[in-house]
Each structure stands twice: as C-alpha cells, then as structure tokens.
Design an enzyme around this catalytic site. Structure first.
Site, PDB file in Angstrom:
ATOM      1  CE1 TYR A   1       0.555   2.010   4.324  1.00 39.77           C
ATOM      2  CE2 TYR A   1       0.915  -0.360   4.485  1.00 39.77           C
ATOM      3  CZ  TYR A   1       1.196   0.915   4.917  1.00 39.77           C
ATOM      4  OH  TYR A   1       1.933   0.893   5.980  1.00 39.77           O
TER       5      TYR A   1
ATOM      6  CB  ILE B   1      -6.830   1.844  11.371  1.00 38.84           C
ATOM      7  CG1 ILE B   1      -6.476   1.638   9.983  1.00 38.84           C
ATOM      8  CG2 ILE B   1      -5.467   2.117  12.245  1.00 38.84           C
ATOM      9  CD1 ILE B   1      -6.242   3.071   9.245  1.00 38.84           C
TER      10      ILE B   1
ATOM     11  CG  PHE C   1       0.201   8.687   6.139  1.00 36.79           C
ATOM     12  CD1 PHE C   1       0.410   7.436   6.529  1.00 36.79           C
ATOM     13  CD2 PHE C   1      -0.623   8.993   5.414  1.00 36.79           C
ATOM     14  CE1 PHE C   1      -0.660   6.771   6.471  1.00 36.79           C
ATOM     15  CE2 PHE C   1      -1.902   8.371   5.310  1.00 36.79           C
ATOM     16  CZ  PHE C   1      -1.760   6.953   5.897  1.00 36.79           C
ATOM     17  CG  ASP C   2       3.628   3.646   6.519  1.00 37.27           C
ATOM     18  OD1 ASP C   2       4.566   3.473   6.170  1.00 37.27           O
ATOM     19  OD2 ASP C   2       2.977   2.900   7.141  1.00 37.27           O
TER      20      ASP C   2
ATOM     21  CE1 TYR D   1      -2.986   4.390  13.508  1.00 40.20           C
ATOM     22  CE2 TYR D   1      -3.284   5.422  11.304  1.00 40.20           C
ATOM     23  CZ  TYR D   1      -2.716   4.406  12.128  1.00 40.20           C
ATOM     24  OH  TYR D   1      -2.071   3.385  11.521  1.00 40.20           O
TER      25      TYR D   1
ATOM     26  CG  PHE E   1      -4.695   3.416   3.351  1.00 42.84           C
ATOM     27  CD1 PHE E   1      -3.411   3.189   3.559  1.00 42.84           C
ATOM     28  CD2 PHE E   1      -5.650   4.036   4.016  1.00 42.84           C
ATOM     29  CE1 PHE E   1      -3.138   3.553   4.870  1.00 42.84           C
ATOM     30  CE2 PHE E   1      -5.320   4.305   5.424  1.00 42.84           C
ATOM     31  CZ  PHE E   1      -4.047   4.061   5.913  1.00 42.84           C
TER      32      PHE E   1
END
Length: 564
Positions: A52, A82, A62-63, A108, A125
């Site tokens: 992902y 999550i 962010f990731d 989050y 995502f």
C-alpha cells in the site's frame, strides 16, 4: 427523482444532502482494478499480504510498504488493523487494487500518530492484495493433465524427478527448474521438501501435470525464504512429474507380444540380437537401434550391459516383443550417461528379440520329410545337388537356390559351404527335406557376410536332389579294387612308350564306365581328369612317362600329394 446508483453512493458517503457533504461515516471503496478470475475473497479471520501507499488528501505520503521493501502481513477483522482498513480490505481478490478513503473515526481519530498523522486526519490508501490464506486451509491440488495409462502413482519414500514453476499467489515467479535446465530430484516424504510439496506430489503419475497451492504454514511460514519468498507467503507450483521410482524397485516387465510357439528361452550366457527403442519415463527418446539400422548384439547375464537389461532379457523368446522398465540403480544411477540420460532417470526399453544362441549350440536339425527305404545317405566328400531357402529367424529372406536355374552343387567336407550347413547336409537321403538352425559360430560368425548380419542365427530349408559317392580327401580318382599290375602298359594304348592327355583321358573314362574306379564327383568330369593328368605330367611336357606315373598310395609314402 434521484437515480438509485446515486442514492447508493450517498449512503456510502453518509451525505445528508446533495449540495453540502459532511463528514464521512464509513470507508469509501473504489475497486479500480478487479482481476477477471477471483478464486477467493478476503473474509474475517483471513491472513493477508498486501502492498500500500498511504497519503493525506493533499497527496502527501505518510507511509508506504513499497518504501520499506516489504509487504504487510496480518489478520483481517481481529483488531490488529485500524478499523477502516479492516473494513476496506474485506472482499478483495488477489491482485485486486483498491483506493480507500478512511475517515478519522475509523483511522487514528482525534489523537493521530505523533509526528506522522495529525489528529482528525482522513487517510487515503492505494492497496494491492497479494495473498490470502486461512489457518484452516488445506493444500489445493488441481490436476491439469494426466496420462491415459497410469500403472503406478507416487508414494512416500519414492524418488521423484520433476519440473516446476514456482510463483507467489499474485503470480510473481520466484523459482523454476526449467530455467536451470534440469529437473528437481528428491525423495518424497523424507523431510527434504516443504510439507506442502511432500503432500502435493503423492498420487501423481509419471507425465502428470498439477497445480499445487500451498499455504504458508505448509511452506516457509513466518520466516519466508531468502529474498524471493516473503514471510507468510502462499506458494503456487505448476509441476510436471517426469519420472519416479523406489530404491527397492526391481525391473518391471511387460510382455507386449509373445510368439505362440516358444521352444527355447534365453538364459545367462546366451548371445542375443535385438532391436530396441530407449525412452525416458516421459517418452523422450534417448536411443534406438532402428535409427542405426543395426541390432544390438550382446551376451546376457555377464555384465556387458546395464544390470536392468541383463535381468530384463532373461527368458525372452525368439521374436518376442517386451517392455523393460529399469530403475536408475539398475541403469546409469545418479550420474546418468552423456547428455541424453539424466542422473537418476528411469529408463524404458521396448525390445524386439531377433534371435539368440549359445556358443556351445550345435546345428539344430528338424527332419520334415524322409523317404521310405532310404539306405544310402550323404557323407563327407560326396557330391550333392540340393535346393535351399535361407532366412533369419525373424523371417527375413536372405538367399534361395530357387532364384537360380539349377540346384546348388557342392562336394561335402571341402569347406565350400559354412560348417553348419555342411553338417546339416550329412546323413541325408535323396528326396529328404530338413530345416536347419545354424548358430553364427557355425555360420558366418561375428563379422557376417554380404547380406548376412554379424552374429546372425540362420534358418535353412534344404531338400536333397541328388548325390554322387565321393572319394577320400586328397584323391581325384579311386580304384574299386586293386589297380592293374602293369598300369603304365595298359594306359599306353598305342604302345609308343608315352601317354599324352587324350590317351590318359580315354583310359580313365574306360575304368569309370566298366565300374573299376570312380572320379571325384563334380559337375565337370573333364576338368577332374585334366587335373589328374597335369599332376602326373611332372615336367609339364604334355605327356606322362613311366617314371612320372605314380599311385597315390606310393606318393603318400614319399609325402607327395598326387592322385593315382
């Protein structure tokens, strides 16, 4: 009226009106790529592997699992992800791609992740599903093709040779025996393979193709393997079983065609001539005597050929067709032979026995017909006329006297025919018919002759047409009684003290006509008489003198070879 599709979108987005969307109530899912084939969808409790990229609304990343160089593995629906991801991943197929929009309360929340994700952040995502499995999964075996005939299947402790392509569940290749140019060779059920392959190869036939899907706990599990197989990866193997055997196997025989009449079977020490096709278990031809147009000739049971063939040719009949399946420990073993027989290969020989014999074999004589009242039979030195047909034991015609205008003529015991035929023509009556089986050491030997293969057993059908009694070896003429006391005077017909060729010939012919003696039988008596005269005319002046004329018995004492 609002279209139903739009209403569905609104319900997903949780929008109270058309003009002023509020906060998302649930995950927004965009299935922007769905594979044509979807064998399985993600369900609660499934283990999954995926890649992902995670971004904010403005596109800032962010990731990313890609940046870490490793997929993400986890369980769906047990609170390890999550909530938005738990929901967004459900129903995915392997290789499916989705865009997910996760609202803060399913991500989050108002806390965020310090230094990474701010409070109340909506997360975006881009996900690709790579693997799905469950702890309750079993091996998935699909037979792609199977030979029509399968006499035996793989069992535990068998040694197998197979080709394979190995991929991850998403189709990413990680290994292939084809790229190495050789099969993968190993024992089954001995712990040398991953558990899934140990199980997946059981029950296969030689030549069978299978697809085997192995869950991680039957493969490399949490550790994976090197850089090519990630942790918790399901593996897909496309397998072609080339051959297999068991170290306890002996030679397997299949009698394809056995002659109705089999008077004799080959044993150790026999010399066998046979044709063969040699193939691997998958049908690949590695050798053939037919391609060389020459039989393979060898002794059996003496170690001149591989042990499996030494055993497999025992008990064959003339003309038999037999299949001999030889395990590698009775063939060429782990090393193979040349570039056509791989190591540990099972060999199949389709054999056609042309003939066989033993070096101690005599001529085999079968009397087909013998006239009644037969008192006079052939002996060495007799002159005979006979008809014959000569063939190999497989029926191949070689020669026949019937192809010529007259019968074959020969003086027996003069080395004018092969030893076995000479032997087979002895003690025959005129009119008698025989079948003679002549082994090569009494025929044309290892070298053969024009039209006759080396080491061939010959079959003669012979019929004696006529015979003339012969004379002892070294003689051209013998007396039936005592010769005249004054031989030279009687032979000198005109009494001029010398005997020219015409007088010599007239005298000999008179003795034969009166029954006082006989010539060596021949198709040309004149030549025999001429040879006699030439031997007596010692100075070759065209006449025989009293000093030159000698009886054979007198010359034997002088160690001189003459006739009279």
């Amino acid at each position: 009226m609002v279209p139903s599709s739009l209403l569905l979108l609104l319900s997903i987005l949780g929008v109270p009106g058309l003009s002023n969307p509020g906060p998302l109530e649930d995950v927004v899912i965009d299935r922007y790529y769905i594979p044509k084939i979807c064998l399985r969808e993600v369900q609660m409790g499934d283990f999954i592997r995926y890649h992902y990229n995670g971004t904010f609304k403005d596109g800032k990343k962010f990731d990313s699992s890609y940046d870490r160089g490793a997929t993400v593995a986890g369980v769906v629906g047990v609170g390890r992800l999550i909530t938005g991801m738990d929901r967004g991943l459900q129903g995915m197929c392997v290789n499916e791609r989705r865009h997910l929009i996760v609202p803060p309360h399913l991500g989050y929340g108002s806390i965020g992740v310090a230094g990474l994700i701010p409070p109340d952040a909506t997360l975006y995502f881009d996900v690709i599903m790579l693997d799905i499995w469950n702890k309750d999964d079993k091996l998935q075996i699909t037979t792609l093709s199977k030979p029509e005939h399968c006499n035996r299947t793989v069992e535990s402790s068998d040694f197998v040779r197979y080709h394979y392509n190995g991929t991850l569940l998403d189709g990413t290749p990680f290994d292939s025996s084809y790229s190495k140019g050789s099969t993968y060779d190993t024992y089954v059920g001995s712990g040398w393979l991953i558990k899934g392959m140990d199980q997946g190869l059981l029950g296969m036939c030689a030549g069978e193709k299978r697809s085997i899907i192995i869950p991680p706990f039957l493969a490399y599990g949490e550790k994976g393997y090197g850089t090519v197989i990630p942790p918790q990866a399901s593996l897909v193997f496309s397998v072609l079983l080339v051959d297999f055997h068991n170290p306890k196997d002996g030679v397997f025989l299949e009698h394809l065609e056995v002659p109705a009449s089999c008077k004799r079977r080959a044993v150790t020490g026999d010399f066998v001539r046979y044709h063969y096709n040699g193939t691997l278990m998958d049908g690949t031809l590695f050798d053939s005597s037919y391609s060389r147009n020459q039989t393979y000739d060898t002794y059996i049971g003496k170690g001149y050929i591989i042990p499996g063939m030494d055993q497999g040719l025992q008990g064959v009949c003339m003309g038999e067709k037999r299949r001999v399946v030889v395990p590698p420990h009775l063939a060429y073993g782990e090393n193979g032979a040349g570039d056509k027989i791989p190591g540990s290969a099972v060999l199949t020989f389709d054999v056609h026995i042309i003939d066989f014999h033993n070096p101690s074999d005599p001529v085999e004589v079968e009397t087909v017909y013998r006239p009644e009242g037969c008192n006079l039979t052939t002996r060495d030195r007799d002159f005979i006329r006979y008809h014959y047909n000569c063939s190999l034991l497989d029926g191949t015609k070689l020669f026949s006297s019937h192809d010529y205008e007259k019968p074959q003529e020969v003086t027996l015991g003069t080395s004018k025919v092969i030893e076995g035929l000479n032997s087979g023509l002895l003690n025959m009556c005129v009119g008698e018919r025989r079948v003679l089986i002549i082994p090569p050491h009494l025929g044309h030997g290892e070298s053969g002759a024009r039209g006759v293969p080396g080491s061939a057993v010959l079959r003669f059908e012979v019929e004696l047409i006529s015979m003339e009694e012969g004379v002892p070896e070294g003689y051209l003429f013998i007396w039936h009684g005592e010769p005249p006391a004054n031989l030279y005077e009687e032979m000198d017909l005109n009494k001029d003290g010398e005997i020219p060729a015409d007088e010599f010939s007239t005298f000999i012919k008179t003795q034969v006509a009166e029954g006082k003696g006989r010539l060596m039988p021949s198709s040309d008596p004149e030549k025999v008489i001429a040879d006699m005269f030439r031997n007596q005319d010692r100075n070759q002046d065209g006449k025989v003198t009293a000093e030159e004329l000698k009886l054979k018995s007198d010359e034997d004492q002088e160690k001189i070879h003459e006739e009279l």
